[in-house]
Design a protein around this motif. Structure first.
Motif, PDB file in Angstrom:
ATOM      1  N   GLU A   1      51.937 -17.776  37.565  1.00 51.17           N
ATOM      2  CA  GLU A   1      53.057 -16.847  37.600  1.00 51.17           C
ATOM      3  C   GLU A   1      53.692 -16.756  36.216  1.00 51.17           C
ATOM      4  O   GLU A   1      53.857 -17.760  35.529  1.00 51.17           O
ATOM      5  N   LEU A   2      54.036 -15.544  35.816  1.00 53.25           N
ATOM      6  CA  LEU A   2      54.648 -15.326  34.526  1.00 53.25           C
ATOM      7  C   LEU A   2      56.032 -15.971  34.503  1.00 53.25           C
ATOM      8  O   LEU A   2      56.879 -15.672  35.335  1.00 53.25           O
ATOM      9  N   ILE A   3      56.258 -16.864  33.549  1.00 59.58           N
ATOM     10  CA  ILE A   3      57.566 -17.521  33.449  1.00 59.58           C
ATOM     11  C   ILE A   3      58.261 -17.213  32.131  1.00 59.58           C
ATOM     12  O   ILE A   3      59.450 -17.482  31.980  1.00 59.58           O
ATOM     13  N   GLY A   4      57.537 -16.648  31.179  1.00 65.60           N
ATOM     14  CA  GLY A   4      58.155 -16.282  29.910  1.00 65.60           C
ATOM     15  C   GLY A   4      58.826 -14.919  30.006  1.00 65.60           C
ATOM     16  O   GLY A   4      58.492 -14.099  30.864  1.00 65.60           O
ATOM     17  N   THR A   5      59.768 -14.673  29.120  1.00 64.11           N
ATOM     18  CA  THR A   5      60.456 -13.380  29.129  1.00 64.11           C
ATOM     19  C   THR A   5      59.660 -12.297  28.417  1.00 64.11           C
ATOM     20  O   THR A   5      59.855 -11.111  28.671  1.00 64.11           O
ATOM     21  N   GLY A   6      58.797 -12.695  27.503  1.00 65.94           N
ATOM     22  CA  GLY A   6      58.043 -11.701  26.750  1.00 65.94           C
ATOM     23  C   GLY A   6      58.899 -10.961  25.740  1.00 65.94           C
ATOM     24  O   GLY A   6      58.521  -9.872  25.281  1.00 65.94           O
ATOM     25  N   MET A   7      60.029 -11.519  25.377  1.00 62.05           N
ATOM     26  CA  MET A   7      60.940 -10.829  24.470  1.00 62.05           C
ATOM     27  C   MET A   7      61.040 -11.503  23.100  1.00 62.05           C
ATOM     28  O   MET A   7      61.481 -10.883  22.140  1.00 62.05           O
ATOM     29  N   GLY A   8      60.639 -12.774  23.004  1.00 62.65           N
ATOM     30  CA  GLY A   8      60.829 -13.520  21.769  1.00 62.65           C
ATOM     31  C   GLY A   8      60.144 -12.894  20.569  1.00 62.65           C
ATOM     32  O   GLY A   8      60.780 -12.662  19.529  1.00 62.65           O
ATOM     33  N   MET A   9      58.864 -12.603  20.667  1.00 61.57           N
ATOM     34  CA  MET A   9      58.131 -12.031  19.540  1.00 61.57           C
ATOM     35  C   MET A   9      58.574 -10.594  19.271  1.00 61.57           C
ATOM     36  O   MET A   9      58.576 -10.133  18.122  1.00 61.57           O
ATOM     37  N   TRP A  10      58.958  -9.887  20.322  1.00 60.29           N
ATOM     38  CA  TRP A  10      59.466  -8.522  20.141  1.00 60.29           C
ATOM     39  C   TRP A  10      60.750  -8.552  19.314  1.00 60.29           C
ATOM     40  O   TRP A  10      60.961  -7.723  18.427  1.00 60.29           O
ATOM     41  N   ILE A  11      61.615  -9.530  19.604  1.00 62.01           N
ATOM     42  CA  ILE A  11      62.864  -9.668  18.849  1.00 62.01           C
ATOM     43  C   ILE A  11      62.558  -9.972  17.379  1.00 62.01           C
ATOM     44  O   ILE A  11      63.187  -9.411  16.469  1.00 62.01           O
ATOM     45  N   ILE A  12      61.588 -10.845  17.132  1.00 62.29           N
ATOM     46  CA  ILE A  12      61.203 -11.154  15.752  1.00 62.29           C
ATOM     47  C   ILE A  12      60.725  -9.889  15.042  1.00 62.29           C
ATOM     48  O   ILE A  12      61.144  -9.584  13.916  1.00 62.29           O
ATOM     49  N   ASP A  13      59.865  -9.138  15.700  1.00 60.99           N
ATOM     50  CA  ASP A  13      59.305  -7.921  15.110  1.00 60.99           C
ATOM     51  C   ASP A  13      60.400  -6.911  14.790  1.00 60.99           C
ATOM     52  O   ASP A  13      60.439  -6.338  13.696  1.00 60.99           O
ATOM     53  N   ARG A  14      61.332  -6.690  15.734  1.00 61.65           N
ATOM     54  CA  ARG A  14      62.401  -5.721  15.524  1.00 61.65           C
ATOM     55  C   ARG A  14      63.326  -6.166  14.382  1.00 61.65           C
ATOM     56  O   ARG A  14      63.761  -5.356  13.570  1.00 61.65           O
ATOM     57  N   THR A  15      63.593  -7.457  14.323  1.00 56.85           N
ATOM     58  CA  THR A  15      64.476  -7.969  13.277  1.00 56.85           C
ATOM     59  C   THR A  15      63.853  -7.787  11.896  1.00 56.85           C
ATOM     60  O   THR A  15      64.519  -7.335  10.952  1.00 56.85           O
ATOM     61  N   VAL A  16      62.583  -8.119  11.772  1.00 56.32           N
ATOM     62  CA  VAL A  16      61.899  -7.973  10.486  1.00 56.32           C
ATOM     63  C   VAL A  16      61.861  -6.503  10.068  1.00 56.32           C
ATOM     64  O   VAL A  16      62.101  -6.163   8.897  1.00 56.32           O
ATOM     65  N   LYS A  17      61.599  -5.615  11.005  1.00 58.49           N
ATOM     66  CA  LYS A  17      61.562  -4.183  10.681  1.00 58.49           C
ATOM     67  C   LYS A  17      62.935  -3.673  10.263  1.00 58.49           C
ATOM     68  O   LYS A  17      63.042  -2.789   9.404  1.00 58.49           O
ATOM     69  N   ASP A  18      63.998  -4.208  10.852  1.00 57.69           N
ATOM     70  CA  ASP A  18      65.351  -3.810  10.452  1.00 57.69           C
ATOM     71  C   ASP A  18      65.607  -4.127   8.986  1.00 57.69           C
ATOM     72  O   ASP A  18      66.396  -3.443   8.319  1.00 57.69           O
ATOM     73  N   TYR A  19      64.951  -5.182   8.491  1.00 52.04           N
ATOM     74  CA  TYR A  19      65.098  -5.548   7.086  1.00 52.04           C
ATOM     75  C   TYR A  19      63.979  -4.943   6.221  1.00 52.04           C
ATOM     76  O   TYR A  19      63.742  -5.405   5.107  1.00 52.04           O
ATOM     77  N   LYS A  20      63.340  -3.905   6.756  1.00 45.78           N
ATOM     78  CA  LYS A  20      62.269  -3.195   6.043  1.00 45.78           C
ATOM     79  C   LYS A  20      61.136  -4.138   5.646  1.00 45.78           C
ATOM     80  O   LYS A  20      60.502  -3.997   4.593  1.00 45.78           O
TER      81      LYS A  20
END
Length: 765
Positions: A719-738
Motif C-alpha cells: 500500500e502506498l504510504i508516501g505522499t509523493g510530494m517531497g521530490m515535487w517540492i524540491i523540483d518546484r523550489t529549484v525552478k523558482d530560483y531559476k
C-alpha cells in the motif's frame, strides 16, 4: 471607671478572611506570596478527593514565629525586615494573609519544618463563629516527627508530583492541608479557571527563581507547571526603565513590517532615513531622558515614585487585505492574544497587583486608554491628527516594588491607593506609550504617501480598461455604419484618444508582477508546511517509539530507586531517559524549526552556515540509526539571497527519502554526503547516499520521481504510504530560483541516490 481595654470580637476573623479576600484566587495568591517570602524555589498546589494541599520548600517556621507572629493578627516579621535571607523584597507585611486559609476551607493543618524543629499546627475556623472574643479561640500546636514527603504521600495519588517532591523538598519547608472546602473543587472547569487566573498573577520574569505547580491526581509535571507565557508575536515592543538617578531609558522595537526583497527600494522611495534601515531590522530605537523630560513640559516634574520598569506590547489581531498590501504587514494569520494575558498588568516585587489589566473588571483599562482615544480618534495615517492606541491592542507588565513607598496597597489588597503619585505614575506610562504611537504613525504616514505614489498604476489601469471598452464600442459602430468613410471617423469631433503611454502601462505590469510574487511567496510557505508534514509523518513511528522508551526508562528508574533501593541502576535508567529526551528534541528541531517566522523573510544567507546548522540537528537523529552524514564545502561562505525555509526544505526532503531508503537492509555502512561549491559562477549542491538507490522503474527515467504524487514508499502490503510530494517540492523550489536538477547519475550508478542542484549564484534579488 478609669481606663478600659479594647476587645476584638471573634467575627473579626471572618471579616479578615472570608469577607475581605475576594475569591479563591485571592486566597491562593496570599498563600503563594507567603511561600515566595519564605525563599521557596518551588510552590506546589495539589487537589485530591476533597482536600487541597499547598506546599513550599522555603525556610519554614519555628515555635517563636508561630506564637508571636503567626498567631497574632496584624503582626508580621516583614514590617521592618522586609528583605529575605536570599535578598527577595518580601510581598507581605500586614499580618493577615494567613486568614486566606479560612476563605478556602473550614479546617487547616500545617506542617512546618526548620532545621531544628518540626511542628504541626491545626485550627478549625468554625470556632470563630461560636465564640465571643477572639482570644477564646485556640489552635493546636505540637511537635512532630513527620517529613514533608511523609505528610503528603499518605493521600497522594500522583506519582509525578511525589517525584518532584522528593527532588525539590529537602530539610525545610511548609505544607498546608485544607479540608471542608468551600468551593466546587471537583469541577474540572473550576480548577482550569483557577489555573488560568494563577498564570497571570506571576510574571514571566520570575520563573527562573520561583516555580509554581498545580497538580491533580492525573496531570504530569509539565502539565502542572503554571507559567505566564506572554505572547511574543508582537507588532511593537516597548521597554522602559527608570533608575535611582531618575534617568529614563526607553527601547522601541518595530516588528510589524516586512518589505521583503524590495527593502532597499521602499526605504529609498518612501523617504525613510538611514537610521530607519536599522530600526526595520530588529535594532531598537533607544531613547534616554531625564524623568522630567518625559512629560514634555517646561515645568519640572519630580520623580516621587522611585525606580520602576515595564514591558508593553502592541499587537493587532487582524487586518484587511488592502492594508496588508499597503503597509507591508508581516504575516499574522493565527495570531491571538489570550484574554487572560490581555491588558497592561501591574506587578509588585514580581507578584500581581489586582485588578489592574484584569479582563472584565473596571480596572482593565486602568490607564484610561479608551477615553484617551475617544478624544483623539484620528486614523493611523492621518496627515495631521494624533493616532492613539486602543486598550484592547496593548498588553504587558509594569513592575514596581515595596520600595515604591508612595504607591501603597489598599488594605484589602485590591489595588493601590489613589495617591497623587499614582496619578503621576499612570501619566508617565501614557507618555512612554506616546513614543511608540508617534513612531508607528511616522512609519504609516511614510508608507501611505508611498502607496499613493505607486498606486498611480491603478488609475492608469482603469484608464486602459476604459479606453479598451470605448475602442470595442467604436469598432462595433464602425461595422454598423457602412456608408461612413475612415476619414470621416478621423475627423469626428467626438473621436477619443485611445493611446496609452508605454511608461504608464509598465506601471500596471509592475504592480501585477508584485501581486504575482506575493502569491508565489504564499505558495512557497504552503510548500514548507507540506514538507514539515511529510517529515513528521515519516518519523511519527520513530517519535512514538522514543516516547515509549522514555516512559519505560522513567518507570524503571522509579522502581529501582523506590522499590529496590538500587541507586546505581536508577541513575543508569535516568541517563537513558535523558538520552531519549534529547532524541525527541532533535526530532522536533528537524520537524518544526523550518517554519519559524525568522526563516520566512527574504535575506542574504550564508548557505555554508545554514546547512551546517541544519545538519547538526539531523546528525543527532541519523547517528542513532547508524547513518553517518558529511558536509563538504570548498568555500568559506556562499552567499545566496533566499528564504531560509525553502533551502532547508530541499535538504529535509532529501534526508527523509534517504532515511526511509536505509530501512532496507544494505550490507555496508550507511552514508550520506552533501557537497556545496561554486562551478562556472553557479552554486552546485550535490547530494548522494549509498542506500539501495532508486527502484528499477525510476532508474531508466529518474525524472519521473519529480512528478507530484509519485512515491516509492509502500508498506509491507504494497500500500502506498508516501505522499509523493517531497521530490515535487524540491523540483518546484529549484525552478523558482531559476535552477536545474540533474538526476542522470542514477541511471549509471548501481547503488545509492544521486542529485545535483545548480542555481545561479546570488539567488533571487
Amino acid at each position: 471607671m478609669g481606663k478600659v481595654s479594647f476587645n476584638v470580637d471573634a467575627y473579626t476573623a471572618r471579616l479578615i478572611g472570608r469577607e475581605n479576600i475576594s475569591g479563591v484566587r485571592g486566597a491562593l495568591f496570599e498563600l503563594i506570596k507567603n511561600s515566595y517570602d519564605a525563599d521557596a524555589s518551588v510552590c506546589i498546589l495539589y487537589y485530591s478527593n476533597g482536600k487541597l494541599y499547598l506546599a513550599d520548600n522555603g525556610v519554614g517556621m519555628g515555635a517563636e514565629v508561630i506564637l508571636n507572629n503567626w498567631m497574632t493578627i496584624g503582626r508580621s516579621t516583614k514590617k521592618e525586615n522586609f528583605t529575605s535571607d536570599m535578598g527577595r523584597i518580601q510581598t507581605g507585611a500586614k499580618g493577615i494573609g494567613r486568614f486566606a486559609l479560612d476563605r478556602l476551607g473550614d479546617q487547616s493543618t500545617m506542617l512546618t519544618i526548620q532545621k531544628k524543629s518540626t511542628l504541626v499546627w491545626k485550627v478549625d475556623w468554625r470556632d470563630f463563629e461560636n465564640s465571643d472574643n477572639i482570644t477564646d479561640i485556640k489552635a493546636d500546636l505540637d511537635e512532630s516527627e513527620l517529613s514533608l514527603y511523609q505528610f503528603i504521600s499518605e493521600n497522594c495519588k500522583n506519582q509525578e508530583m511525589l517525584n518532584l517532591f522528593q527532588s525539590k523538598f529537602d530539610s525545610t519547608g511548609t505544607i498546608f492541608e485544607i479540608t471542608e472546602l468551600r468551593d466546587s473543587w471537583n469541577d474540572e472547569r473550576f480548577i482550569s479557571n483557577c489555573i488560568a487566573q494563577l498564570s497571570t498573577l506571576i510574571p514571566e520574569t520570575l520563573s527562573d527563581v520561583f516555580k509554581l505547580y498545580f497538580f491533580t491526581d492525573e496531570n504530569s509535571i509539565e502539565e502542572a507547571k503554571i507559567q505566564n507565557e506572554i505572547e511574543n508575536d508582537y507588532d511593537y515592543k516597548l521597554n522602559f526603565y527608570v533608575d535611582e538617578a531618575d534617568k529614563v531609558k526607553v527601547k522601541i522595537h518595530r516588528n510589524e513590517f516586512d518589505f521583503g526583497e524590495e527593502f532597499d527600494k521602499i526605504i529609498n522611495e518612501a523617504g525613510f532615513s538611514e537610521k530607519d534601515i536599522d530600526y526595520f531590522q530588529n535594532i531598537p530605537i533607544e531613547i534616554e531622558k531625564e524623568f522630567s523630560e518625559i512629560f514634555k513640559t517646561r515645568k519640572s516634574v519630580e520623580n516621587s515614585i522611585g525606580k520602576f520598569s515595564g514591558n508593553i506590547y502592541f499587537s493587532k489581531i487582524n487586518s484587511t487585505k488592502k492594508d496588508r498590501a499597503k503597509y507591508y504587514y508581516k504575516e499574522i494569520s493565527g495570531r491571538r492574544v489570550l484574554e487572560a494575558f490581555s491588558g497592561v498588568k501591574l506587578y509588585r516585587d514580581n507578584f500581581r497587583v489586582r485588578p489592574y489589566g484584569e479582563p472584565g473588571s473596571s480596572n482593565y483599562d486602568w490607564l484610561l486608554l479608551s477615553s484617551r482615544k475617544q478624544k483623539s480618534p484620528a486614523a493611523i495615517s492621518h496627515p495631521t491628527g494624533k493616532w492613539k492606541v486602543s486598550s484592547d491592542q496593548l498588553y504587558g507588565s509594569v513592575f514596581i516594588s515595596r520600595l515604591n513607598l508612595s504607591l501603597p496597597d489598599q488594605a484589602n489588597r485590591e489595588g493601590i491607593i489613589e495617591t497623587t503619585e499614582f496619578n503621576l505614575f499612570k501619566n508617565f506610562i501614557l507618555e512612554i506609550v506616546s513614543y511608540f504611537e508617534n513612531d508607528r504613525q511616522y512609519v504609516f504616514r511614510k508608507l501611505d504617501e508611498y502607496d499613493k505614489k505607486i498606486n498611480e498604476a491603478e488609475r492608469i489601469q482603469k484608464e486602459i480598461e476604459d479606453k479598451a471598452q470605448k475602442e470595442s464600442i467604436r469598432l462595433t459602430e464602425k461595422d454598423s455604419i457602412s456608408n461612413e468613410t475612415e476619414s470621416d471617423h478621423k475627423d469626428n469631433k467626438d473621436q477619443i484618444d485611445l493611446t496609452v503611454k508605454a511608461s504608464e502601462a509598465k506601471k500596471v505590469i509592475d504592480q501585477k508582477d508584485s501581486i504575482i510574487r506575493d502569491l508565489e511567496d504564499e505558495n512557497k510557505l504552503l510548500r514548507a508546511l507540506a514538507t514539515t508534514g511529510i517529515v513528521t509523518n515519516t518519523y511519527i513511528h520513530e517519535i512514538k517509539g522514543i516516547t515509549h522508551t522514555l516512559n519505560m526508562n522513567v518507570i524503571s528508574a522509579y522502581e529501582e530507586l523506590v522499590e529496590d533501593g538500587d541507586i546505581s541502576s536508577s541513575k543508569e535508567s535516568l541517563l537513558r531517559a535523558i538520552d531519549n529526551k534529547e532524541s525527541l528534541n532533535s526530532w522536533f528541531e528537524v520537524t518544526l524549526n523550518s517554519i519559524k517566522k525568522d526563516k520566512r523573510t527574504w535575506k542574504k544567507t550564508d548557505l555554508v552556515g545554514l546547512f551546517k546548522n541544519q545538519l547538526t540537528s539531523w546528525e543527532k537523529i541519523l547517528i542513532q540509526k547508524g547513518i553517518s552524514i558529511s558536509f563538504i564545502c570548498s568555500e568559506e561562505t556562499v552567499n545566496f539571497y533566499c528564504h531560509h525555509f525553502e533551502l532547508e526544505s530541499i535538504v529535509n526532503n532529501l534526508l527523509t527519502n534517504s532515511f526511509f531508503a536505509f530501512t532496507t537492509p544494505v550490507p555496508r555502512d550507511k552514508k550520506i554526503k552533501i557537497t556545496l561549491g561554486i562551478k562556472n559562477e553557479n552554486i552546485l549542491l550535490s547530494y548522494e547516499d549509498n542506500g539501495p538507490g532508486l527502484p528499477k522503474v525510476f532508474k531508466e527515467n529518474p525524472d519521473l520521481i519529480l512528478a507530484a504524487m509519485e512515491s516509492e514508499k509502500r508498506d509491507e502490503n504494497g500500500e502506498l504510504i508516501g505522499t509523493g510530494m517531497g521530490m515535487w517540492i524540491i523540483d518546484r523550489t529549484v525552478k523558482d530560483y531559476k535552477g536545474e536538477l540533474d538526476l542522470s547519475k542514477n541511471k549509471t550508478e548501481e547503488i545509492g541516490f544521486h542529485m545535483d542542484i545548480i542555481m545561479k549564484r546570488g539567488g533571487r534579488k
